[in-house]
Write a protein that holds these residues in place. Structure first.
Motif, PDB file in Angstrom:
ATOM      1  N   PHE A 194      29.206  42.518  28.135  1.00 33.01           N
ATOM      2  CA  PHE A 194      27.858  42.043  27.624  1.00 33.01           C
ATOM      3  C   PHE A 194      27.048  41.334  28.632  1.00 33.01           C
ATOM      4  CE2 PHE A 194      30.748  42.390  23.938  1.00 33.01           C
ATOM      5  CZ  PHE A 194      29.721  42.764  22.890  1.00 33.01           C
ATOM      6  N   VAL A 223      35.480  45.605  27.616  1.00 32.28           N
ATOM      7  CA  VAL A 223      34.830  45.759  26.390  1.00 32.28           C
ATOM      8  C   VAL A 223      33.503  45.338  25.971  1.00 32.28           C
ATOM      9  CG1 VAL A 223      35.179  44.873  23.647  1.00 32.28           C
ATOM     10  CG2 VAL A 223      37.195  45.073  25.327  1.00 32.28           C
ATOM     11  N   TYR A 242      44.530  40.212  26.339  1.00 36.78           N
ATOM     12  CA  TYR A 242      43.644  41.134  27.089  1.00 36.78           C
ATOM     13  C   TYR A 242      43.564  40.545  28.616  1.00 36.78           C
ATOM     14  CZ  TYR A 242      39.068  42.971  28.267  1.00 36.78           C
ATOM     15  OH  TYR A 242      38.058  43.908  28.775  1.00 36.78           O
ATOM     16  N   ILE A 299      39.420  48.295  45.278  1.00 41.69           N
ATOM     17  CA  ILE A 299      38.613  49.400  44.753  1.00 41.69           C
ATOM     18  C   ILE A 299      36.860  49.406  45.335  1.00 41.69           C
ATOM     19  CG2 ILE A 299      37.615  50.538  42.783  1.00 41.69           C
ATOM     20  CD1 ILE A 299      40.216  49.317  41.439  1.00 41.69           C
ATOM     21  N   GLY A 327      36.362  43.619  39.094  1.00 43.34           N
ATOM     22  CA  GLY A 327      37.249  43.052  38.296  1.00 43.34           C
ATOM     23  C   GLY A 327      37.169  43.760  36.532  1.00 43.34           C
ATOM     24  N   HIS A 328      36.056  43.749  36.446  1.00 37.98           N
ATOM     25  CA  HIS A 328      35.700  44.037  34.784  1.00 37.98           C
ATOM     26  C   HIS A 328      36.154  45.406  34.501  1.00 37.98           C
ATOM     27  CE1 HIS A 328      33.711  44.043  30.911  1.00 37.98           C
ATOM     28  NE2 HIS A 328      33.158  45.182  31.101  1.00 37.98           N
ATOM     29  N   GLY A 334      31.406  41.030  37.474  1.00 37.19           N
ATOM     30  CA  GLY A 334      31.481  42.060  38.540  1.00 37.19           C
ATOM     31  C   GLY A 334      32.070  43.223  38.067  1.00 37.19           C
TER      32      GLY A 334
HETATM   33  C1  LIG Z   1      30.581  35.176  31.509  1.00 33.77           C
HETATM   34  C2  LIG Z   1      31.440  36.018  31.230  1.00 33.77           C
HETATM   35  C3  LIG Z   1      31.324  37.057  30.387  1.00 33.77           C
HETATM   36  C4  LIG Z   1      32.309  38.119  30.165  1.00 33.77           C
HETATM   37  N1  LIG Z   1      32.210  39.039  29.122  1.00 33.77           N
HETATM   38  C5  LIG Z   1      33.000  40.057  28.895  1.00 33.77           C
HETATM   39  C6  LIG Z   1      32.628  41.144  28.113  1.00 33.77           C
HETATM   40  O1  LIG Z   1      31.759  41.208  27.541  1.00 33.77           O
HETATM   41  N2  LIG Z   1      33.600  42.291  28.018  1.00 33.77           N
HETATM   42  C7  LIG Z   1      34.996  42.199  28.531  1.00 33.77           C
HETATM   43  O2  LIG Z   1      35.652  42.918  28.545  1.00 33.77           O
HETATM   44  N3  LIG Z   1      35.237  40.994  29.690  1.00 33.77           N
HETATM   45  C8  LIG Z   1      34.155  39.932  29.734  1.00 33.77           C
HETATM   46  N4  LIG Z   1      34.710  39.147  30.505  1.00 33.77           N
HETATM   47  C9  LIG Z   1      35.629  39.126  31.541  1.00 33.77           C
HETATM   48  C10 LIG Z   1      35.443  39.930  32.736  1.00 33.77           C
HETATM   49  O3  LIG Z   1      35.579  41.326  32.502  1.00 33.77           O
HETATM   50  C11 LIG Z   1      36.579  39.653  33.632  1.00 33.77           C
HETATM   51  O4  LIG Z   1      36.605  38.175  33.843  1.00 33.77           O
HETATM   52  C12 LIG Z   1      36.623  40.202  34.963  1.00 33.77           C
HETATM   53  O5  LIG Z   1      37.857  40.094  35.513  1.00 33.77           O
HETATM   54  C13 LIG Z   1      35.567  39.781  35.884  1.00 33.77           C
HETATM   55  O6  LIG Z   1      35.518  40.719  37.015  1.00 33.77           O
HETATM   56  P1  LIG Z   1      34.820  40.215  38.220  1.00 33.77           P
HETATM   57  O7  LIG Z   1      34.901  41.038  39.337  1.00 33.77           O
HETATM   58  O8  LIG Z   1      33.568  39.651  38.000  1.00 33.77           O
HETATM   59  O9  LIG Z   1      35.636  38.766  38.520  1.00 33.77           O
HETATM   60  P2  LIG Z   1      36.633  38.446  39.934  1.00 33.77           P
HETATM   61  O10 LIG Z   1      37.347  37.115  39.513  1.00 33.77           O
HETATM   62  O11 LIG Z   1      35.996  38.729  40.955  1.00 33.77           O
HETATM   63  O12 LIG Z   1      37.864  39.232  39.708  1.00 33.77           O
HETATM   64  C14 LIG Z   1      38.543  39.493  38.655  1.00 33.77           C
HETATM   65  C15 LIG Z   1      39.858  40.053  39.017  1.00 33.77           C
HETATM   66  O13 LIG Z   1      39.689  41.631  39.789  1.00 33.77           O
HETATM   67  C16 LIG Z   1      40.273  41.636  41.041  1.00 33.77           C
HETATM   68  N5  LIG Z   1      39.166  42.538  41.669  1.00 33.77           N
HETATM   69  C17 LIG Z   1      37.756  42.258  41.733  1.00 33.77           C
HETATM   70  N6  LIG Z   1      37.054  43.269  42.565  1.00 33.77           N
HETATM   71  C18 LIG Z   1      38.065  44.042  42.778  1.00 33.77           C
HETATM   72  C19 LIG Z   1      38.019  45.179  43.404  1.00 33.77           C
HETATM   73  N7  LIG Z   1      37.079  45.710  44.167  1.00 33.77           N
HETATM   74  N8  LIG Z   1      39.356  45.843  43.844  1.00 33.77           N
HETATM   75  C20 LIG Z   1      40.494  45.434  43.193  1.00 33.77           C
HETATM   76  N9  LIG Z   1      40.388  44.108  42.534  1.00 33.77           N
HETATM   77  C21 LIG Z   1      39.359  43.555  42.361  1.00 33.77           C
HETATM   78  C22 LIG Z   1      39.973  40.139  41.490  1.00 33.77           C
HETATM   79  O14 LIG Z   1      40.957  40.073  42.733  1.00 33.77           O
HETATM   80  C23 LIG Z   1      40.652  39.595  40.362  1.00 33.77           C
HETATM   81  O15 LIG Z   1      41.941  39.624  40.187  1.00 33.77           O
HETATM   82  C24 LIG Z   1      33.557  38.073  30.805  1.00 33.77           C
HETATM   83  C25 LIG Z   1      33.640  37.150  31.752  1.00 33.77           C
HETATM   84  C26 LIG Z   1      32.666  36.015  31.915  1.00 33.77           C
HETATM   85  C27 LIG Z   1      33.082  34.854  32.970  1.00 33.77           C
END
Ligand SMILES: Cc1cc2nc3c(=O)[nH]c(=O)nc-3n(C[C@H](O)[C@H](O)[C@H](O)COP(=O)(O)OP(=O)(O)OC[C@H]3O[C@@H](n4cnc5c(N)ncnc54)[C@H](O)[C@@H]3O)c2cc1C
Length: 429
Positions: free
Chosen positions: A56, A71, A343, A122, A64-65, A61
């Protein structure tokens, strides 16, 4: 990054490039540095009849997501983001320059829901876009205790996972019911009038819009803001707030008394919020072992319980942390069991963590089985193959499990060894 005692800097240029390699076939490459908002925006720029089933919040990012599952509103229709990957480009510890990972291989299996961080970096994903109709209908209804919120939540859990699959994102934040329907309001009212008449959705509650506008709406911008808002990476609400989350999966309906207890806890000091996404639909059709995310058939909905606080110079998370831990403990009888599943994208270090420099398989199993159930062992074996020295270590990274070839090949479900790496794909770096 240090490899073989040598320092190698890996730079991923922060250019967001979404290449629609074949718009009509709905395939796109997206770099991991993109946000979900940028991904949605670029898709809409190229095609009005495609979308992507991910989360949502637009500032989350892709890196990680996507590698942790993903979801979103389309989960019941098309599954997770990770169910819709076709390929990836990854820098791992052995190659340190680039490797294309093909579908069907163990490493590619592992990074689709097993979390990318345990296996490498990745760089980009090849994703399958999904068809969306020209009209999507959304609604958000608020219900107080006096308006029967508890009874509605009780009813919601019986019907939400069975609603028409086009109705993809009904999500309750205690007494806020919001929904996204792939179609016009008339059809939506017909379906919901049959399955959940108690909610009392009326024509005036419904707003018709395009899929990309619905992505803006579910990112929290409900006043017709332009889609360009999805490109705002510095959205101030999220950048100044701290969050702690805990997740659960619910397999049996929570009794009315359980909902009453949940409701009471929301009146306590430090209370946060609870997001509930119904599963069913496509989620029930995918096997638990298809990708590392195992929470499939039999789950009615997932819960992400969150607390947030702002850093206003005074560090006061204690009451919020206390509240969420108490709530998690209260939810035990209603949550999935053996293991009580969690999750990965709602990472919870309360479940346990690796000791610095020492990750044992049996210790990590405690939380690994919660996130991945029986897929945890396979993840650890893949890790043992691609990163035996545990270079990509973090608090809850997958530990390497090194088996001899004979034992490994006797394991059911393996599709063969990691393939020979292709030549480096330098233009991604
Ligand atoms: C405001 C908010 C809303 C959210 N809404 C949802 C939602 O609707 N549905 C849902 O399923 N989840 C949701 N989430 C959870 C979100 O999916 C996770 O927090 C996710 O890990 C975020 O990824 P990021 O890359 O932004 O974060 P980061 O903290 O940068 O990364 C998270 C993890 O992934 C790893 N990572 C990041 N980039 C890479 C890469 N390129 N290669 C390998 N590893 C990498 C990092 O090392 C870390 O371990 C939400 C989180 C927040 C804060």
């Amino acid at each position: 990054m240090e490899i073989d005692g040598e320092s190698k800097i890996i730079g991923i240029r922060a250019i967001v490039l979404i290449t629609m390699s074949d718009t009509d076939r709905g395939i796109a490459w997206v770099r991991s540095v993109a946000t979900l908002g940028e991904l949605y925006y670029r898709i809409a720029e190229k095609s009005s009849h495609h979308g992507f089933p991910a989360g949502f919040c637009h500032t989350v990012g892709v890196g990680g997501h996507l590698s942790g599952g993903g979801v979103g509103t389309l989960v019941r229709k098309y599954g997770l983001a990770a169910d819709n990957f076709l390929d990836a480009t990854l820098v791992d510890q052995r190659e340190a320059v680039g490797q294309r990972v093909h579908g069907g291989e163990d490493l590619f299996w592992a990074i689709r829901g097993g979390g990318g961080a345990s296996f490498g970096i990745i760089v980009s994903w090849k994703v399958r876009l999904v068809p969306v109709p020209p009209t999507v209908t959304v609604f958000t209804l608020h219900r107080t205790l006096e308006q029967g919120a508890i009874e509605l939540l009780n009813k919601w859990q019986y019907v939400a996972h069975k609603l028409h699959e086009e109705q993809c994102g009904e999500k309750g934040v205690v007494a806020v019911f919001s929904s996204s329907f792939l179609g016009g309001y008339a059809e939506l009212l017909q379906h919901i009038g049959k399955s959940f008449p108690e909610l009392g959705v009326k024509r005036n509650d419904c707003r018709e819009m395009s899929w990309i506008q619905s992505a803006v709406y579910f990112a929290g911008f409900t006043n017709g803001e332009p889609k360009e808002i999805l490109l705002d990476r510095d959205f101030s609400f999220y950048s100044k707030v701290f969050l702690k989350g805990k997740s659960d999966f619910v397999k049996d309906p929570i009794p009315l008394s359980g909902w009453e207890g949940i409701w009471r806890r929301f009146t306590a000091q430090g209370a946060g919020f609870m997001l509930m996404d119904p599963f069913g639909g496509r989620m029930g059709e995918i096997l638990e072992s298809e990708i590392p995310f195992p929470h499939r058939r039999g789950n009615l909905f997932n819960i992400e319980c969150m607390v947030s606080w702002r850093d206003s110079g005074v560090w006061t998370p204690e009451k919020h942390l206390d509240w969420i831990r108490r709530m998690h403990s209260y939810m035990r009888p209603y949550a999935s069991k053996h293991p009580r599943a969690a999750y990965l994208n709602c990472r919870d270090l309360d479940l346990g963590k690796n000791e610095e420099g020492n990750t044992s398989y049996s210790t990590a199993k405690v939380w690994g089985r919660k996130y991945f159930k029986n897929n945890f062992k396979r993840l650890a074996i893949v890790k043992g193959e691609v990163d035996p020295e545990d270079f990509f270590w973090s608090e809850q990274s997958i530990p390497p499990l090194i088996l001899d070839k004979e034992r490994r090949s006797s394991l059911i479900g393996f599709k063969g060894l990691i393939s020979k790496p292709e030549p480096p794909i330098k233009h991604f770096l």
